[in-house]
Enzyme design. Structure first.
Site, short mmCIF file in Angstrom:
data_model
loop_
_atom_site.label_atom_id
_atom_site.label_comp_id
_atom_site.label_asym_id
_atom_site.label_seq_id
_atom_site.Cartn_x
_atom_site.Cartn_y
_atom_site.Cartn_z
N ASP A 117 0.83 -1.20 0.00
CA ASP A 117 0.00 0.00 0.00
C ASP A 117 0.87 1.25 0.00
O ASP A 117 2.07 1.19 -0.26
CB ASP A 117 -0.96 -0.01 1.19
CG ASP A 117 -2.34 0.52 0.81
OD1 ASP A 117 -2.44 1.73 0.54
OD2 ASP A 117 -3.30 -0.27 0.79
N HIS B 277 -4.02 5.31 3.75
CA HIS B 277 -4.80 4.31 3.00
C HIS B 277 -4.43 2.90 3.44
O HIS B 277 -5.31 2.05 3.65
CB HIS B 277 -4.53 4.50 1.51
CG HIS B 277 -5.34 3.61 0.62
ND1 HIS B 277 -4.88 2.42 0.11
CD2 HIS B 277 -6.60 3.76 0.12
CE1 HIS B 277 -5.80 1.87 -0.65
NE2 HIS B 277 -6.86 2.66 -0.67
N SER C 94 -10.61 -0.99 -2.75
CA SER C 94 -9.51 -1.03 -1.80
C SER C 94 -9.90 -1.75 -0.52
O SER C 94 -9.09 -2.46 0.08
CB SER C 94 -9.07 0.38 -1.42
OG SER C 94 -8.17 0.92 -2.33
#
Length: 565
Positions: free
Chosen positions: A191, A231, A409
């Site tokens: 990520d 994220h 995601s």
């Protein structure tokens, strides 16, 4: 770089397996860029497939052996002598890391130095990975997000908090009840950063139990990953968080490697090279499952972008890397992409790779999320492979609070955690057999389509198909556990809700009214009698705000508040 949350919502290092990642290159004459330098062969290498322990961990070798996968010449590290030759070229080229699978090295240098490198007898060619060098961005402060505004009143949901529905939808609750929470399984997360992971209370068990096994920063160099974009923190939380009464992820007892591969400041193929390096790192460490919420379609000019025709499983750098990762026995789970309602429309790389699980997004009721990218691949294969909840998913922010975000995601790691637990429950299966078992029992197994692929998988259905003589016994929700009217997801983002019904609201037609903060009725409808504890409610798009949902059946009437985001 494209992180696949809609609209950007957001160790074992075996000798020779991957070259050490270094910091930014020293200044050189001309523009310094990153390049993939390919070598002609592995002749003269000191490594041998007969002695894989020299470059692969014992766990990596065991994973191959268990699945009948041989160690091949592609697994041998790059010849160290070739790397020495590159480093010795005039111009001070910087070798960031090497690739066993592609027999290559990622090198930073100017064009004159690259010309000297490609003239070496050991080198067969090179490709440019980025068109401009940018110094690493300063670490960003954790993004403060609002806490969850309201929680369900259903007692049976208390342990999982807002993560209840996304776990329930794919059977992770039944998996946990059966005793499979990811114990002994290793998951690598690729990520754009993991700020707050070392401080968030819901993730502290990873450190207390020594289940955070390793970190690598393939963007800046070194092992520091608690920086940059949050994220990755949110994606990790959907699997690894484990704070009863607040939030429990789909694999709360699994072990993890965290790999920072994405630079949100730019979009160039160098990030795909980082993905490749992280996959080789995961392979050498012995990882079982890769969870990657990343996708590549278009790059910053003048780097050449992909087209849909390139989504054929054999063109994109990251796609070819994911394919090899699958070939060596890891189970790769990758987000399908968020281009469903954009001009691109289709899946992104490496979701087009063969033999991996590409994950599409659905809402809490199982309907396709409009942003979730469509299949098939350019060569006609079914994609996405499977789907999970990616619309209004509950995730944790860098400050540890819960919020709802949307994107493939989040569908990706939610499902990756269940897959880790399913493999734990069926340890004799190969990675490809695990994929087949989940695919063959998913909600659209007999009629896969371009929206959801084979559909939403179920741990129990897949497990029972493999163990017909000893199936899991489904646990019915006791009536007394639903004492008051509940609603989820809460907050909601699209007006699609599920009502949790107490006993006095079952067995009769339901009348539903929705009132805004002023007491005005903004929606009303009638629902058929519900025998069970749940009833779907589709209100359509509401303005942002706090609402009261009033449900009546006969003389019984109950209300519950919910938030529209």
């Amino acid at each position: 770089m494209r992180i696949t949350s809609i609209k950007c919502l957001f160790l074992i290092a075996a000798t020779g397996a991957l070259g050490t990642l270094t910091a930014a290159p020293a200044a050189a004459q001309g523009t310094v860029r990153r390049h993939m330098v390919y070598f002609r062969d592995k002749a003269g290498t000191p490594y041998s497939v007969a002695q894989p322990q020299a470059f692969l961990s014992a766990r990596s070798v065991a994973r191959r052996t268990r699945q009948g996968i041989a160690v091949l010449p592609r697994d041998l590290p790059v010849n160290p002598a070739y790397v020495t030759q590159v480093r010795g070229v005039v111009g001070k080229p910087q070798v960031h890391y090497t690739s066993r699978w592609f027999n290559a090295a990622v090198v930073s240098c100017d064009s004159a130095t690259l010309a000297r490198i490609t003239s070496l007898a050991a080198v067969r060619g090179a490709s440019t990975l980025n068109r401009s060098y940018r110094a690493p961005a300063a670490p960003t402060a954790p993004v403060q997000v609002a806490p969850l505004a309201a929680r369900s009143t259903v007692a049976s949901r208390a342990q999982y908090g807002p993560a209840y529905r996304q776990n329930e939808q794919i059977g992770a609750l039944e998996m946990h009840d059966a005793g499979y929470r990811g114990e002994g399984m290793q998951v690598a997360v690729f990520d754009a950063g993991f700020p707050g992971v070392d401080k968030i209370p819901a993730l502290q068990a990873l450190f207390q139990d020594k289940r955070l096994l390793g970190t690598r920063n393939f963007v800046d160099g070194g092992t520091s990953v608690y920086q940059r974009s949050s994220h990755g923190t949110s994606c990790l939380s959907t699997m690894g968080a484990n704070q009863a009464g607040f939030y429990i992820g789909s694999a709360p007892k699994a072990s993890f490697y965290l790999c920072l591969t994405e630079d949100t400041n730019s979009e160039h193929p160098t990030e795909e090279a980082n993905w490749l390096a992280a996959a080789e790192y995961a392979d050498s460490a012995g990882v079982d499952v890769i969870s990657s919420s990343l996708g590549y379609t278009t790059f910053d000019a003048p780097s050449k972008s992909y087209t849909y025709a390139d989504m054929n499983g054999r063109t994109a750098l990251s796609t070819r890397a994911a394919t090899v990762a699958a070939r060596v026995g890891m189970l790769v789970v990758n987000a399908a992409g968020n281009e469903g309602d954009d001009p691109w429309h289709y899946i992104s790389a490496p979701a087009d790779a063969d033999s991996i699980v590409s994950v599409g997004a659905v809402d809490s009721l199982g309907f396709h999320a409009p942003f979730s990218s469509y299949g098939p691949t350019a060569d006609g294969r079914v994609k996405p492979t499977l789907s999970a909840m990616g619309r209004a998913s509950a995730v944790l922010g860098a400050n540890g609070s819960a919020f709802r975000g949307s994107g493939t995601s989040y569908a990706c790691p939610i499902l990756a955690g269940m897959i880790a637990g399913f493999w734990q429950a069926n340890p004799t299966l190969t990675a490809q057999q695990v994929i087949a078992a989940l695919r063959n029992t998913a909600s659209q197994a007999t009629a896969p389509d371009a929206k959801l692929g084979y559909g939403i998988p179920s741990f129990a259905k897949a497990y029972n198909a493999l163990h017909p003589g000893a199936p899991l016994v489904p646990k019915e929700e006791p009536v007394e556990q639903v004492e008051r009217l509940g609603v989820f997801p809460n907050p909601t983002g699209d007006g699609q809700l599920t009502l949790a019904l107490p006993a006095d609201l079952r067995g009769q037609p339901l009348r539903v009214r929705v009132l805004d903060a002023r007491g005005a009725v903004v929606a009303q409808q009638e629902l058929p009698a519900a025998a069970g504890s749940r009833a779907p409610l589709k209100l359509g798009r509401l303005a942002k705000g706090v609402y009261v949902c009033e449900v009546s059946a006969g003389t019984a009437l109950q209300t519950v508040k919910f938030v529209q985001q």
